[in-house]
Design a protein around this motif. Structure first.
Motif, mmCIF file in Angstrom:
data_model
loop_
_atom_site.group_PDB
_atom_site.id
_atom_site.type_symbol
_atom_site.label_atom_id
_atom_site.label_comp_id
_atom_site.label_asym_id
_atom_site.label_seq_id
_atom_site.Cartn_x
_atom_site.Cartn_y
_atom_site.Cartn_z
ATOM 1 N N CYS A 134 0.803 -1.231 0.000
ATOM 2 C CA CYS A 134 0.000 0.000 0.000
ATOM 3 C C CYS A 134 0.835 1.280 0.000
ATOM 4 O O CYS A 134 0.420 2.290 -0.580
ATOM 5 N N SER A 135 1.997 1.262 0.652
ATOM 6 C CA SER A 135 2.803 2.489 0.758
ATOM 7 C C SER A 135 3.157 3.094 -0.606
ATOM 8 O O SER A 135 3.010 4.311 -0.800
ATOM 9 N N PRO A 136 3.626 2.291 -1.593
ATOM 10 C CA PRO A 136 3.928 2.886 -2.907
ATOM 11 C C PRO A 136 2.708 3.484 -3.587
ATOM 12 O O PRO A 136 2.834 4.448 -4.344
ATOM 13 N N LEU A 137 1.527 2.929 -3.304
ATOM 14 C CA LEU A 137 0.307 3.461 -3.913
ATOM 15 C C LEU A 137 0.026 4.875 -3.425
ATOM 16 O O LEU A 137 -0.343 5.753 -4.221
ATOM 17 N N TRP A 138 0.221 5.105 -2.130
ATOM 18 C CA TRP A 138 0.027 6.453 -1.595
ATOM 19 C C TRP A 138 1.067 7.414 -2.186
ATOM 20 O O TRP A 138 0.770 8.579 -2.459
ATOM 21 N N GLY A 139 2.290 6.920 -2.370
ATOM 22 C CA GLY A 139 3.322 7.743 -2.997
ATOM 23 C C GLY A 139 2.962 8.109 -4.424
ATOM 24 O O GLY A 139 3.155 9.257 -4.855
ATOM 25 N N LEU A 140 2.432 7.153 -5.183
ATOM 26 C CA LEU A 140 2.025 7.415 -6.558
ATOM 27 C C LEU A 140 0.870 8.422 -6.625
ATOM 28 O O LEU A 140 0.814 9.267 -7.520
ATOM 29 N N LEU A 141 -0.027 8.327 -5.648
ATOM 30 C CA LEU A 141 -1.179 9.236 -5.629
ATOM 31 C C LEU A 141 -0.768 10.684 -5.412
ATOM 32 O O LEU A 141 -1.487 11.608 -5.810
ATOM 33 N N THR A 142 0.407 10.908 -4.774
ATOM 34 C CA THR A 142 0.862 12.285 -4.553
ATOM 35 C C THR A 142 1.209 12.994 -5.862
ATOM 36 O O THR A 142 1.315 14.220 -5.889
ATOM 37 N N ARG A 143 1.400 12.229 -6.938
ATOM 38 C CA ARG A 143 1.695 12.837 -8.241
ATOM 39 C C ARG A 143 0.439 13.433 -8.868
ATOM 40 O O ARG A 143 0.520 14.291 -9.742
ATOM 41 N N LYS A 144 -0.739 12.972 -8.423
ATOM 42 C CA LYS A 144 -2.001 13.422 -9.008
ATOM 43 C C LYS A 144 -2.852 14.237 -8.044
ATOM 44 O O LYS A 144 -3.646 15.075 -8.467
ATOM 45 N N PHE A 145 -2.692 13.958 -6.731
ATOM 46 C CA PHE A 145 -3.562 14.590 -5.752
ATOM 47 C C PHE A 145 -2.746 15.302 -4.675
ATOM 48 O O PHE A 145 -1.587 14.975 -4.430
ATOM 49 N N CYS A 146 -3.371 16.248 -4.017
ATOM 50 C CA CYS A 146 -2.745 17.025 -2.951
ATOM 51 C C CYS A 146 -2.399 16.118 -1.765
ATOM 52 O O CYS A 146 -3.213 15.290 -1.349
ATOM 53 N N VAL A 147 -1.203 16.264 -1.233
ATOM 54 C CA VAL A 147 -0.752 15.457 -0.092
ATOM 55 C C VAL A 147 -1.696 15.639 1.095
ATOM 56 O O VAL A 147 -2.036 14.674 1.791
ATOM 57 N N LYS A 148 -2.130 16.874 1.329
ATOM 58 C CA LYS A 148 -3.030 17.150 2.455
ATOM 59 C C LYS A 148 -4.320 16.336 2.334
ATOM 60 O O LYS A 148 -4.761 15.712 3.306
ATOM 61 N N ARG A 149 -4.905 16.320 1.152
ATOM 62 C CA ARG A 149 -6.164 15.589 0.956
ATOM 63 C C ARG A 149 -5.974 14.088 1.170
ATOM 64 O O ARG A 149 -6.796 13.420 1.819
ATOM 65 N N LEU A 150 -4.886 13.553 0.653
ATOM 66 C CA LEU A 150 -4.613 12.127 0.825
ATOM 67 C C LEU A 150 -4.429 11.773 2.300
ATOM 68 O O LEU A 150 -4.928 10.742 2.775
ATOM 69 N N LEU A 151 -3.723 12.624 3.023
ATOM 70 C CA LEU A 151 -3.473 12.369 4.435
ATOM 71 C C LEU A 151 -4.774 12.389 5.238
ATOM 72 O O LEU A 151 -4.992 11.529 6.109
ATOM 73 N N LEU A 202 -6.359 17.932 13.628
ATOM 74 C CA LEU A 202 -5.134 18.722 13.743
ATOM 75 C C LEU A 202 -4.529 18.996 12.369
ATOM 76 O O LEU A 202 -4.140 20.121 12.050
ATOM 77 N N CYS A 203 -4.447 17.949 11.534
ATOM 78 C CA CYS A 203 -3.874 18.114 10.191
ATOM 79 C C CYS A 203 -4.743 19.024 9.332
ATOM 80 O O CYS A 203 -4.233 19.849 8.562
ATOM 81 N N TRP A 204 -6.050 18.871 9.447
ATOM 82 C CA TRP A 204 -6.943 19.731 8.668
ATOM 83 C C TRP A 204 -6.730 21.194 9.033
ATOM 84 O O TRP A 204 -6.716 22.074 8.163
ATOM 85 N N PHE A 205 -6.523 21.450 10.323
ATOM 86 C CA PHE A 205 -6.378 22.831 10.789
ATOM 87 C C PHE A 205 -5.047 23.450 10.352
ATOM 88 O O PHE A 205 -5.004 24.588 9.873
ATOM 89 N N VAL A 206 -3.943 22.707 10.487
ATOM 90 C CA VAL A 206 -2.615 23.301 10.249
ATOM 91 C C VAL A 206 -2.178 23.253 8.783
ATOM 92 O O VAL A 206 -1.263 23.981 8.396
ATOM 93 N N LEU A 207 -2.799 22.397 7.963
ATOM 94 C CA LEU A 207 -2.360 22.252 6.578
ATOM 95 C C LEU A 207 -3.250 22.980 5.582
ATOM 96 O O LEU A 207 -3.191 22.727 4.380
ATOM 97 N N ARG A 208 -4.075 23.902 6.085
ATOM 98 C CA ARG A 208 -5.016 24.586 5.182
ATOM 99 C C ARG A 208 -4.300 25.412 4.111
ATOM 100 O O ARG A 208 -4.793 25.566 3.010
ATOM 101 N N GLY A 209 -3.108 25.955 4.413
ATOM 102 C CA GLY A 209 -2.418 26.801 3.447
ATOM 103 C C GLY A 209 -1.325 26.121 2.658
ATOM 104 O O GLY A 209 -0.588 26.778 1.932
ATOM 105 N N VAL A 210 -1.211 24.794 2.772
ATOM 106 C CA VAL A 210 -0.106 24.080 2.135
ATOM 107 C C VAL A 210 -0.170 24.146 0.612
ATOM 108 O O VAL A 210 0.842 24.268 -0.050
ATOM 109 N N THR A 211 -1.352 24.102 0.026
ATOM 110 C CA THR A 211 -1.490 24.086 -1.430
ATOM 111 C C THR A 211 -0.884 25.331 -2.072
ATOM 112 O O THR A 211 -0.156 25.242 -3.055
#
Length: 408
Positions: free
Chosen positions: A53-70, A171-180
């Motif tokens: 599963c770990s490589p799949l999440w890595g591959l998804l970062t090429r198409k989707f925002c890391v914050k959303r995936l997390l 916590l992640c939703w609150f602190v990563l709002r400006g990451v994009t």
């Protein structure tokens, strides 16, 4: 933001490793399974799931925002963790664990995100902070594991672990709002450095580091599944005493935080890897000697120092090989090798324990650790020119000011 990400690391590790020292006792008490090999089977299934599963999440970062995936991973993890409390059989517990790890594999995105937020010039301090929090979580989790085993129904505690996953989500939703927005600016800097990064990557293939980390994690993790039984049978220790000995290296690792920051600086990385992996092998072998309890405590303490030094140094090299736009992808690739080592560890440990006794995995682990060092030396450390590129890349920092101007 850095503190919030470290808090997420603490909560995730706390819930993940709570039962690690006590899997044999857990399956015996909850599901009445006395076969020690079942522990090896369960850990094997868990690691295989993470490897896939770990490589799949890595591959998804090429198409989707890391914050959303997390956030998706944390939400799914919270639900599946709570479902573990409803398991009525060992088979159901294993199936729910696989579903849980499908989502929880996304948590590996936090570490490279922490490195990315800290900036290229702070790789060593960030790695040191990560491992200090990581090992602190293991300490508190091991203590909680003792209490869990002594509960009338240990499964109930999984409801509370699910609550910690919800806390991470919020916590992640609150602190990563400006990451994009920051990500867009950062990519401008990456374009200016991409040419040099490719040249660097060609001289130091990630595959070499992956193989080294596979051996490292195989050695370190194969001594864990039966450690509490080993100390309980030979020294007649209580569960609390076994737990203290189990997390003692993690406590020492936390206090080695400052040492990691100094020794994992670019100019010291090569020496740190050579010394760290060599003495890690020695301390592994010393733990297998059935001598006095004092010698075991001393070897566990030394093991903790060289464990955190070696692992942090290897990971700093990994992050130094990756440009910002490939950080998550490369780390997910490395995590796959790491988890293959963790996958094979319980199987090898089970086979060795059944045939040679509880102390034998320590000697085999020491040999594997030395083989990893020899491999790393042959493909990387003895190549002065290639190594200097790592040092130069680690020192090279690119900063972007508020107006979007790139500054070297």
């Amino acid at each position: 933001m850095k503190s919030s990400l470290l808090a997420c690391v603490f909560l995730s590790i706390f819930g993940e490793v709570m039962l690690s020292p006590f899997y044999p006792q857990f399956f015996q008490k909850v599901f009445h399974i006395d076969d020690l090999s079942y522990t090896g089977f369960y850990i094997f299934v868990c690691r295989l799931t993470v490897v896939l599963c770990s490589p799949l999440w890595g591959l998804l970062t090429r198409k989707f925002c890391v914050k959303r995936l997390l956030l998706i991973g944390q939400g799914g993890t919270a639900i599946c963790t709570a479902l573990l409390a409803t398991a009525s059989s060992a088979e159901q517990f294993v199936m729910l664990t696989v579903l849980l790890l499908l989502f929880k594999s996304s948590y590996m995105l936090v570490y490279p995100l922490l490195i990315e937020v800290a900036g290229p010039e702070n790789k060593a301090p960030s790695a040191g902070s990560y491992h200090a929090v990581y090992h602190t979580a293991i300490i508190f989790s091991s203590i909680a594991g003792v209490g869990m085993i002594n509960m009338a129904n240990p499964l109930v505690l999984f409801y509370w672990v699910g609550v910690t996953d919800i806390l991470q989500l919020l916590l992640c939703w609150f602190v990563l709002r400006g990451v994009t927005l920051k990500k867009k600016v950062e990519k401008q800097a990456v374009l200016h450095k991409d040419k040099g990064s490719r040249k660097y990557a060609d001289k130091l293939p990630l595959i070499y580091l992956g193989i080294t980390l596979l051996g490292f994690h195989l050695a370190v993790n194969m001594v864990r599944p039966y450690f509490t039984i080993f100390t309980g049978e030979y020294w007649q220790l209580s569960l609390t005493e076994q737990s203290i000995l189990y997390f003692l290296p993690n406590a020492i690792a936390v206090f080695s935080f400052v040492l990691v920051q100094k020794m994992c600086a670019p100019q010291r990385l090569r020496a740190t890897l050579m010394i760290g992996l060599s003495l890690l092998a020695v301390t592994l072998a010393l733990q297998g000697i059935e001598g006095s309890i004092v010698s075991l405590i001393a070897s566990r303490c030394m093991f903790g120092v060289f464990l955190i030094l070696s692992q942090a140094a290897l990971e700093v090299v990994v992050f130094s090989t990756s440009s910002s736009d490939k950080l998550h992808m490369n780390y997910s690739f490395i995590v796959s090798f790491q988890n293959i080592g963790q996958l094979l560890a319980p199987l090898l440990a089970s086979a060795i324990v059944i045939n040679s006794g509880y102390g034998s995995p320590f000697y085999v682990a020491a040999i594997i650790c030395l083989f990893s060092l020899v491999f790393l030396w042959r493909v990387l450390l003895r190549q002065k020119q290639g190594w200097m590129n790592i040092v130069d890349n680690s020192r090279n920092t690119i900063k972007v000011d508020e107006s979007g101007t790139i500054r070297q």
